[in-house]
Design a protein around this motif. Structure first.
Motif, PDB file in Angstrom:
ATOM      1  N   GLN A 223       0.824  -1.207   0.000  1.00 19.33           N
ATOM      2  CA  GLN A 223       0.000   0.000   0.000  1.00 19.33           C
ATOM      3  C   GLN A 223       0.864   1.266   0.000  1.00 19.33           C
ATOM      4  N   MET A 226       2.580   1.712  -3.400  1.00 19.99           N
ATOM      5  CA  MET A 226       1.689   2.219  -4.450  1.00 19.99           C
ATOM      6  C   MET A 226       1.426   3.721  -4.268  1.00 19.99           C
ATOM      7  N   LEU A 249      -4.727   1.396  -6.277  1.00 23.41           N
ATOM      8  CA  LEU A 249      -4.657   1.342  -4.818  1.00 23.41           C
ATOM      9  C   LEU A 249      -6.050   1.448  -4.204  1.00 23.41           C
ATOM     10  N   SER A 259      -5.540   4.885   0.658  1.00 23.25           N
ATOM     11  CA  SER A 259      -6.509   4.935  -0.452  1.00 23.25           C
ATOM     12  C   SER A 259      -7.362   6.190  -0.323  1.00 23.25           C
TER      13      SER A 259
END
Length: 278
Positions: A223, A226, A249, A259
């Motif tokens: 995560q 990204m 993501l 996100s």
């Protein structure tokens, strides 16, 4: 007979019994360790091997290596030669002499490829590399900043073991250790990528973040990788790539805080191509 005399007689009888039992045990023990005849090849090999194992179990490692290597060279055609070769490796492992242990375990596998203890030897090779992983000490740099050559070798050895013996009794432990090793390697890759980003080298950083994602998909650093990849592409003025990686993501990890941050950034800066949740 008086009561005191009876008690004294019972005590004397019990003492005689205990002494007799002790003598019997000693005799049996001596008989069990009786040295075989000179022409008893198998018996001589077994006797020498058991002496080596006794020294090993007593942590007398120098003596154990001496006796076990004697078995290997003096009785090469007995079954105890293979066992002694394996115990030599175990002795090096117990001494924490991992390079010697690795060499010895691999020698065992090479010399006796059909032996039932081959999975054990290959498992121990991975364990040797695993036990050499860099540690974290308060007065030294974090493990992810150090040379991870042994960590790379541990990953290769553990992966190879699982490919060859997926149903082994050692498989579960190997998988757990492999997860730890891969987290270490991913952490190092993330550290290097972040270092490039901090030094204003977004192209090199993006490449390392992508390597991390390719090599360790779904790991604990994906995560963050990204999200920072998106930042790298923005610095490179490649907005479509930044939006694309952030949208991936958002879709893949919809409940992750990064996100939400990516979605907010796309919305606030009206980046083209955004298809984030409304």
């Amino acid at each position: 007979m008086k009561r005191n005399q009876v008690l004294q007689l019972l005590k004397s009888s019990r003492l005689v019994f205990l002494m007799t039992a002790a003598v019997c045990v000693a005799v049996v023990g001596c008989a069990g360790k009786q040295k075989p005849a000179p022409d008893d090849y198998s018996g001589q090999a077994r006797y020498a091997y058991e002496e080596g194992v006794e020294a090993y179990e007593a942590s007398e490692y120098i003596e154990a290596l001496k006796r076990l290597n004697f078995v290997r060279t003096k009785f090469p055609y007995s079954k105890y030669a293979a066992l002694a070769t394996l115990r030599v490796a175990d002795t090096y492992f117990a001494q924490e002499s991992m390079p010697d242990a690795i060499e010895a375990y691999r020698r065992f596998v090479q010399l006796y490829p059909t032996h039932p203890d081959v999975p054990y030897a290959q498992y121990r090779v991975g364990l040797c590399y695993y036990d050499q992983l860099p540690g974290d000490w308060f007065f030294m740099p974090p493990a992810y900043e150090k040379d991870l050559a042994s960590t790379e070798q541990a990953e290769l050895a553990l992966k190879k073991f699982l490919e060859l013996h997926p149903n082994s009794q050692y498989a579960d432990d190997t998988r757990e250790k492999l997860d730890i090793v891969r987290d270490r390697l991913a952490e190092h890759e993330f550290y290097v990528a972040s270092f490039y980003l901090k030094r204003n080298q977004p192209r090199a950083a993006a490449s390392r973040f992508q390597t991390l994602r390719t090599r360790f998909p779904g790991g604990s650093f994906e995560q963050r990788s990204m999200f920072l990849m998106g930042k790298c592409f923005l610095l490179l003025k490649d907005v479509p790539k930044a939006v694309s990686i952030w949208e991936e993501l958002i879709v893949k990890y919809p409940n992750h805080p990064l996100s939400a941050a990516a979605s907010e950034y796309i919305r606030d800066h009206r980046l083209s191509g955004a298809t984030h949740p409304g």
